[in-house]
Design an enzyme around this catalytic site. Structure first.
Site, PDB file in Angstrom:
ATOM      1  N   HIS A  55     -32.188  32.099  34.285  1.00  0.00           N
ATOM      2  CA  HIS A  55     -32.478  33.548  34.256  1.00  0.00           C
ATOM      3  C   HIS A  55     -32.384  34.157  35.655  1.00  0.00           C
ATOM      4  O   HIS A  55     -33.173  35.039  36.013  1.00  0.00           O
ATOM      5  CB  HIS A  55     -33.869  33.827  33.670  1.00  0.00           C
ATOM      6  CG  HIS A  55     -34.025  33.429  32.237  1.00  0.00           C
ATOM      7  ND1 HIS A  55     -33.909  34.300  31.190  1.00  0.00           N
ATOM      8  CD2 HIS A  55     -34.295  32.234  31.666  1.00  0.00           C
ATOM      9  CE1 HIS A  55     -34.104  33.676  30.040  1.00  0.00           C
ATOM     10  NE2 HIS A  55     -34.329  32.405  30.291  1.00  0.00           N
ATOM     11  N   ASN A 128     -37.284  35.954  24.615  1.00  0.00           N
ATOM     12  CA  ASN A 128     -35.836  36.174  24.658  1.00  0.00           C
ATOM     13  C   ASN A 128     -35.453  37.244  23.641  1.00  0.00           C
ATOM     14  O   ASN A 128     -36.297  37.680  22.851  1.00  0.00           O
ATOM     15  CB  ASN A 128     -35.086  34.880  24.302  1.00  0.00           C
ATOM     16  CG  ASN A 128     -34.958  33.923  25.485  1.00  0.00           C
ATOM     17  OD1 ASN A 128     -35.054  34.321  26.637  1.00  0.00           O
ATOM     18  ND2 ASN A 128     -34.739  32.661  25.193  1.00  0.00           N
TER      19      ASN A 128
HETATM   20  C1  HEM Z   1     -37.353  31.556  33.231  1.00  0.00           C
HETATM   21  C2  HEM Z   1     -38.365  26.933  32.271  1.00  0.00           C
HETATM   22  C3  HEM Z   1     -37.869  27.766  27.540  1.00  0.00           C
HETATM   23  C4  HEM Z   1     -37.651  32.498  28.478  1.00  0.00           C
HETATM   24  C5  HEM Z   1     -37.612  30.217  33.382  1.00  0.00           C
HETATM   25  C6  HEM Z   1     -37.735  29.536  34.635  1.00  0.00           C
HETATM   26  C7  HEM Z   1     -38.027  28.240  34.366  1.00  0.00           C
HETATM   27  C8  HEM Z   1     -38.069  28.091  32.940  1.00  0.00           C
HETATM   28  C9  HEM Z   1     -38.277  27.121  35.367  1.00  0.00           C
HETATM   29  C10 HEM Z   1     -37.576  30.185  36.011  1.00  0.00           C
HETATM   30  C11 HEM Z   1     -38.809  31.003  36.309  1.00  0.00           C
HETATM   31  C12 HEM Z   1     -38.818  31.607  37.673  1.00  0.00           C
HETATM   32  O1  HEM Z   1     -38.196  31.082  38.608  1.00  0.00           O
HETATM   33  O2  HEM Z   1     -39.516  32.645  37.835  1.00  0.00           O
HETATM   34  C13 HEM Z   1     -38.348  26.770  30.911  1.00  0.00           C
HETATM   35  C14 HEM Z   1     -38.645  25.527  30.222  1.00  0.00           C
HETATM   36  C15 HEM Z   1     -38.488  25.752  28.890  1.00  0.00           C
HETATM   37  C16 HEM Z   1     -38.105  27.151  28.739  1.00  0.00           C
HETATM   38  C17 HEM Z   1     -39.052  24.244  30.915  1.00  0.00           C
HETATM   39  C18 HEM Z   1     -38.671  24.819  27.717  1.00  0.00           C
HETATM   40  C19 HEM Z   1     -39.359  23.690  27.790  1.00  0.00           C
HETATM   41  C20 HEM Z   1     -37.808  29.121  27.359  1.00  0.00           C
HETATM   42  C21 HEM Z   1     -37.861  29.808  26.096  1.00  0.00           C
HETATM   43  C22 HEM Z   1     -37.821  31.131  26.365  1.00  0.00           C
HETATM   44  C23 HEM Z   1     -37.715  31.285  27.810  1.00  0.00           C
HETATM   45  C24 HEM Z   1     -37.997  29.112  24.727  1.00  0.00           C
HETATM   46  C25 HEM Z   1     -37.881  32.293  25.428  1.00  0.00           C
HETATM   47  C26 HEM Z   1     -38.552  32.274  24.294  1.00  0.00           C
HETATM   48  C27 HEM Z   1     -37.540  32.623  29.846  1.00  0.00           C
HETATM   49  C28 HEM Z   1     -37.377  33.906  30.508  1.00  0.00           C
HETATM   50  C29 HEM Z   1     -37.284  33.633  31.874  1.00  0.00           C
HETATM   51  C30 HEM Z   1     -37.396  32.195  32.023  1.00  0.00           C
HETATM   52  C31 HEM Z   1     -37.306  35.274  29.854  1.00  0.00           C
HETATM   53  C32 HEM Z   1     -37.065  34.647  32.982  1.00  0.00           C
HETATM   54  C33 HEM Z   1     -38.380  35.226  33.447  1.00  0.00           C
HETATM   55  C34 HEM Z   1     -38.137  36.296  34.480  1.00  0.00           C
HETATM   56  O3  HEM Z   1     -37.554  37.340  34.112  1.00  0.00           O
HETATM   57  O4  HEM Z   1     -38.490  36.088  35.640  1.00  0.00           O
HETATM   58  N1  HEM Z   1     -37.795  29.309  32.356  1.00  0.00           N
HETATM   59  N2  HEM Z   1     -38.036  27.723  29.987  1.00  0.00           N
HETATM   60  N3  HEM Z   1     -37.718  30.048  28.375  1.00  0.00           N
HETATM   61  N4  HEM Z   1     -37.551  31.629  30.772  1.00  0.00           N
HETATM   62 FE1  HEM Z   1     -37.800  29.703  30.376  1.00  0.00          FE
END
Ligand code: HEM
Ligand code: NDP
Length: 502
Positions: A55, A128
């Site tokens: 992201h 999402n």
């Molecule tokens: C961002 C991990 C599943 C939605 C991120 C980031 C990590 C991460 C490390 C970066 C955050 C940052 O640097 O600020 C994971 C892991 C998942 C997972 C380990 C599953 C085990 C999901 C799922 C969704 C999701 C299922 C949605 C339902 C998001 C969103 C961001 C994000 C929207 C961006 C947040 C922002 O705008 O700063 N995720 N994620 N992720 N993830 Fe996940």
């Protein structure tokens, strides 16, 4: 004292010349004593922070959430306690796989991350634009993401990596179909829905709890790009969605979303036909009709992109009383990952950065010191608990009510009797119209066509399992033999993997 318009060093001393480096003579070498040059250069050298590992490309805006229905029988959350109650929010939308400079129009899920600045602390909903996800076990997440990034040798996006993993991961099919429908390329961030995807828990003041899913439905109507339009935009205006959001708000056209909740009692959940903690499944609306409860409007652009959007840190584990995690394994994995990555990306005191700090609550605890502490660090107050010097104390009335859990420790695959192909099949036959189906097939063929034949066949077998016609149409588009696809579709996942191993 220099006035506000005088340029100064970082320490506030006036700068007399910002065009000419101090040198020994007009053509001479630079002097170490030009401390302004040294400070300016050293700061520039450190301007970049790590981009989000996923992201990375996104846009954000401020706004407000307003409650429109009484939900106090489901949750005690103060920000949801009254019809008409308004809470400040910050939203960030994003693509997933690309780097910070990648094109907004890429085929990818879109992030839909919200921060509610409530009087009980910040509540984050990190979702999402899709109601489901590719996998349902956090152990698979790093591998899955690697396949969406670049090949370790060529540094190119790689259709073989992409489809090899997905075709060996049948639970991904539901999300794959959504991604390859035209909803995989939304026309803008304003014209897409947002979902919690996961099931969460709400509990009320009496300690009764409920399983819930959030659906933010766009009031701008869904609008998508075709793959031709999205390919074109990637070249002609790679920042189109970022621009669209900023311009809409700047021109007084604030986008809004209506929040609908699906809510299930624990009794309803017990024998439900799908595993409610499996993030690859939806709750069909016919089973659990959504309830309209609020509206979010984004009406204020950030003043500074870096401080407000790039430094924003959303975290699915930021709950407030009345809202809690469910046992969904993926969600449980996420409860660890975000705080951990923020410590790496922004540092140990990232919660003090204004966009992340509570606005309507005060953070008071015994966490101390660390790099870049910018508040009073707890002042002269006690730095340990328990203490008898009037420091902040836990309040047991805010605890999540106890609930029963049991089971043997082990590593268990999902064993729910319902299979992974029913809902993708329903999506294809019921939710999509003829044109959607044709675009879906074309979008898949265009991308899967880049993979080697044995991977194409394995993936086609999964399409055929969801819907024989879909399998046939994709196979025809790729020039594959339909009878071979049907033979692969009839196999178990292990047999299919063995039959397509080389
Ligand atoms: C961002 C991990 C599943 C939605 C991120 C980031 C990590 C991460 C490390 C970066 C955050 C940052 O640097 O600020 C994971 C892991 C998942 C997972 C380990 C599953 C085990 C999901 C799922 C969704 C999701 C299922 C949605 C339902 C998001 C969103 C961001 C994000 C929207 C961006 C947040 C922002 O705008 O700063 N995720 N994620 N992720 N993830 Fe996940
Ligand atoms: P419904 O007919 O009640 O709902 C269908 C849903 O599909 C609507 O929410 C619609 O969203 C959405 N939809 C339409 N086109 C697409 C697309 N290309 N990608 C994703 N969603 C789309 O049916 P059911 O609730 O019985 O669900 C049938 C199928 O619809 C499911 O298997 C699932 O794949 C999909 N779906 C279901 C959702 C749910 O929570 N039940 C949510 C989203 C999708 P909209 O109203 O915004 O047009």
């Amino acid at each position: 004292m220099p006035d506000k318009k005088t340029m100064t060093t970082g320490f506030g001393a006036p700068i007399g010349n910002d065009l000419n480096t101090a040198t020994a003579g007009g053509r001479g070498p630079a002097l170490m004593q030009d401390v302004h040059l040294l400070e300016k250069m050293a700061h520039f050298d450190r301007e970049r922070i790590p981009e989000r590992v996923v992201h990375a490309k996104g846009a954000g805006a401020h706004g407000v959430f307003e409650v429109t229905a009484d939900v106090t029988r489901y949750t005690r959350a103060a920000f949801l306690s009254k019809i008409g109650k308004r809470t400040e929010v910050f939203a960030r939308f994003s693509t997933v796989g690309g780097e910070r400079g990648s094109a907004d129009s890429a085929r990818d899920p879109r992030g839909f991350a919200l921060k509610f600045y409530t009087e009980e602390g910040n509540y984050d909903l990190v979702g999402n634009n899709t109601p489901v996800f590719f996998i349902r076990d956090p152990l698979k997440f790093p591998d899955f993401i690697h396949t969406q990034k670049r090949n370790p040798q060529t540094n190119l996006k790689d259709p073989n990596m992409f489809w090899d993993f997905l075709s060996l991961t049948p639970e991904s099919l539901h999300q794959v179909l959504i991604l390859f429908s035209d909803r995989g390329t939304p026309a803008s961030y304003r014209t897409m829905n947002g979902f919690s995807s996961h099931t969460y828990k709400w509990y009320n003041a009496a300690g009764e709890y409920f399983w819930v899913k959030y659906h933010f439905k766009t009031d701008q109507k869904i609008k998508n790009l075709t793959r031709q339009e999205s390919d074109h935009l990637a070249g002609s205006d790679p920042d189109h969605a970022t621009r669209d959001l900023f311009d809409a708000i700047a021109s007084g056209n604030p986008p809004s979303w209506t929040l609908e909740m699906q809510i299930m009692t624990p009794e309803q959940a017990k024998d439900y036909r799908y595993d409610i903690f499996d993030v690859t499944k939806v709750w069909p609306h016919g089973d659990v009709p959504p309830l309209v409860i609020g509206k979010m409007t984004l009406d204020r652009n950030p003043v500074n992109y870096f401080t407000e959007v790039e430094q924003a840190a959303f975290n699915p584990s930021n709950f407030v009383p009345g809202i809690a995690a469910s046992p969904d394994k993926m969600l449980q994995g996420r409860l660890f990952s975000y705080h951990d990555t923020h410590l790496h990306r922004l540092g140990p005191n990232y919660q003090l950065i204004p966009i992340n700090a509570p606005r309507c609550a005060v953070a008071t605890n015994y966490q101390r010191d660390g790099a870049m502490r910018t508040d009073d660090g707890g002042g002269s107050g006690p730095n340990y608990w328990p203490n008898s010097f009037g420091g902040p104390a836990p309040d047991a009335s805010t605890l999540e009510p106890d609930y029963p859990l049991e089971g043997e420790a082990g590593r268990f695959p999902y064993s729910h009797p319902n299979d992974d192909f029913i809902q993708p099949g329903e999506l294809y036959r019921k939710a999509l119209n003829d044109m959607d189906r044709t675009n879906l097939v074309g979008n898949i063929v265009g991308h899967l066509g880049g993979a080697i034949p044995r991977i194409q066949k394995r993936q086609c077998a999964l399409f055929a399992k969801a819907d024989p016609e879909l399998g046939q149409r994709v196979a025809a588009g790729l020039g594959l033999d339909a009878s071979e696809i049907n033979r692969l579709a009839a196999m178990t996942a292990d047999e299919r993997a063995a039959a397509t191993a080389s």
